[in-house]
Enzyme design. Structure first.
Site, PDB file in Angstrom:
ATOM      1  N   SER A 128       0.963  -1.380  -0.238  1.00  0.00           N
ATOM      2  CA  SER A 128       0.088  -0.088  -0.031  1.00  0.00           C
ATOM      3  C   SER A 128       0.986   1.134  -0.058  1.00  0.00           C
ATOM      4  CB  SER A 128      -0.882   0.116   0.981  1.00  0.00           C
ATOM      5  OG  SER A 128      -2.033   0.953   1.107  1.00  0.00           O
ATOM      6  N   ASP A 282      -8.133  -5.365  -6.359  1.00  0.00           N
ATOM      7  CA  ASP A 282      -7.908  -4.048  -5.430  1.00  0.00           C
ATOM      8  C   ASP A 282      -8.927  -3.012  -6.202  1.00  0.00           C
ATOM      9  OD1 ASP A 282      -6.981  -1.595  -4.071  1.00  0.00           O
ATOM     10  OD2 ASP A 282      -5.135  -2.657  -3.834  1.00  0.00           O
ATOM     11  N   HIS A 311      -7.798  -4.883  -1.859  1.00  0.00           N
ATOM     12  CA  HIS A 311      -6.563  -4.256  -1.240  1.00  0.00           C
ATOM     13  C   HIS A 311      -5.726  -5.205  -0.282  1.00  0.00           C
ATOM     14  CE1 HIS A 311      -3.819  -0.948  -0.765  1.00  0.00           C
ATOM     15  NE2 HIS A 311      -3.894  -0.656   0.396  1.00  0.00           N
TER      16      HIS A 311
END
Length: 339
Positions: A128, A282, A311
């Site tokens: 991330s 995602d 995600h």
């Protein structure tokens, strides 16, 4: 305290503000070898601290502390490094200045070089916002970084990603009636709505459709949203969250004097061998965005994680996703550094 502090002193941020007595919290795993060439840097993501990265570190894994010296620097704003919650006035709470990921990586570079005397990094890896930092390391220090492996992370905050982060910010600011003069009145209770908003973005439609939350011990959708999303966000300081959202919204590996906003030039400048692993489902750091970015990188391997965990395919929760990431990291580390 299971981490160490690297004092940065008074630092000039990209925003032009001088942040006094800044510091970087970090933890190391393994030992630095005599050649100082067994180094892995593994920055933390939005809302995470170093302990949340430990699922990917272990004996026999790619990030093996018996072989590598692994440095996990904490993101500014996360409550351990300089943050709204631990900075003295006039930069406390809502008055904390904007810190960019470029700032973060610059400070991490100081840690790596000044504290440890390291000149080569075998790998920068991250999930991330940690993944964006891996890209930033590759663009900021192309001669130093031999490999990067961002997973569920993009090289800049694309417009849709910006809007998603803005929705989290709006859910929090609603607690003040969007009155900026009342920001210091925000409490952890105001984070409840932020968790509810993020619940729809962190995981895919298929995850919810197939009720995979039952595998995590929740017997209903409501129990899952309350037990995971509300609970995890309410543990965070709202001002730290605002600072990290600000950092995330303005992430762009080209937004600095080296590239002056030329994003494709920044990507082309990354010499590192790269394994880019988006989550295939995602919703806000999309595989499409990563595919575009990989096209401009001279040594990029594009390997989407085949997962319905969205995600959170990169969050260390689902064993199949964890194995996919670890296997690809092993393959990447087995490749000789690019000459």
């Amino acid at each position: 305290m299971d981490y160490e502090i690297f004092n940065l002193g008074d630092v000039a941020l990209q925003s032009g503000v001088i942040l006094p007595n800044a510091f970087l919290a970090y933890k190391t795993y393994g030992r630095l070898n005599a050649q100082k060439d067994n180094v892995i840097v593994y920055p933390t993501a939005f809302g995470d601290q170093h302990t949340q990265n430990e699922w990917l570190i272990g004996s026999g894994m790619a990030l093996d502390p018996d072989k590598y010296f692994i440095i996990v620097p904490n993101l500014l704003g996360n409550g351990l490094s300089s943050s709204p919650s631990n900075t003295a006035p006039p930069f406390d709470r809502a008055h904390f200045p904007q810190v960019t990921l470029y700032d973060n990586v610059s400070f991490q570079h100081r840690l790596v070089t000044d504290k440890f005397g390291i000149q080569k990094i075998a790998l920068v890896v991250g999930w991330s916002m940690g993944g964006i930092q891996a890209f930033q390391w590759g663009a900021s220090y192309p001669e130093m970084v031999e490999r990067i492996a961002p997973f569920a992370g993009i090289a800049k905050t694309w417009p849709h990603t910006f809007v998603v982060l803005d929705s989290l910010k709006a859910a929090l600011l609603a607690g003040t009636g969007f009155d900026s003069s009342k920001l210091n009145q925000l409490t952890s209770e105001d984070m409840r709505a932020v968790g509810r908003v993020y619940a729809g973005w962190g995981l895919s439609q298929a995850f919810y459709r197939e009720e995979l939350y039952r595998e995590l011990g929740f017997d209903s959708l409501e129990a899952f949203v309350t037990g995971v999303w509300e609970h995890s966000f309410m543990k965070m300081d709202p001002h730290n969250v605002l600072a990290m959202l600000e950092t995330g919204q303005h992430a762009d590996i080209s937004a600095n004097p080296s590239y002056n906003g030329d994003f494709e030039k920044a990507l082309k400048s990354i010499k590192a061998l790269a394994c880019i692993m988006p989550g295939s489902t995602d919703l806000f750091c999309s595989a499409d965005d990563n595919a575009y970015e990989a096209k401009f990188m001279p040594n990029a391997d594009f390997k989407p994680i085949p997962s319905i965990w969205g995600h959170f395919a990169g969050r260390g929760i689902n064993s199949a996703d964890n194995l996919f990431i670890d296997d690809n990291l092993k393959r990447l580390l087995a490749l000789g550094p690019h000459e």
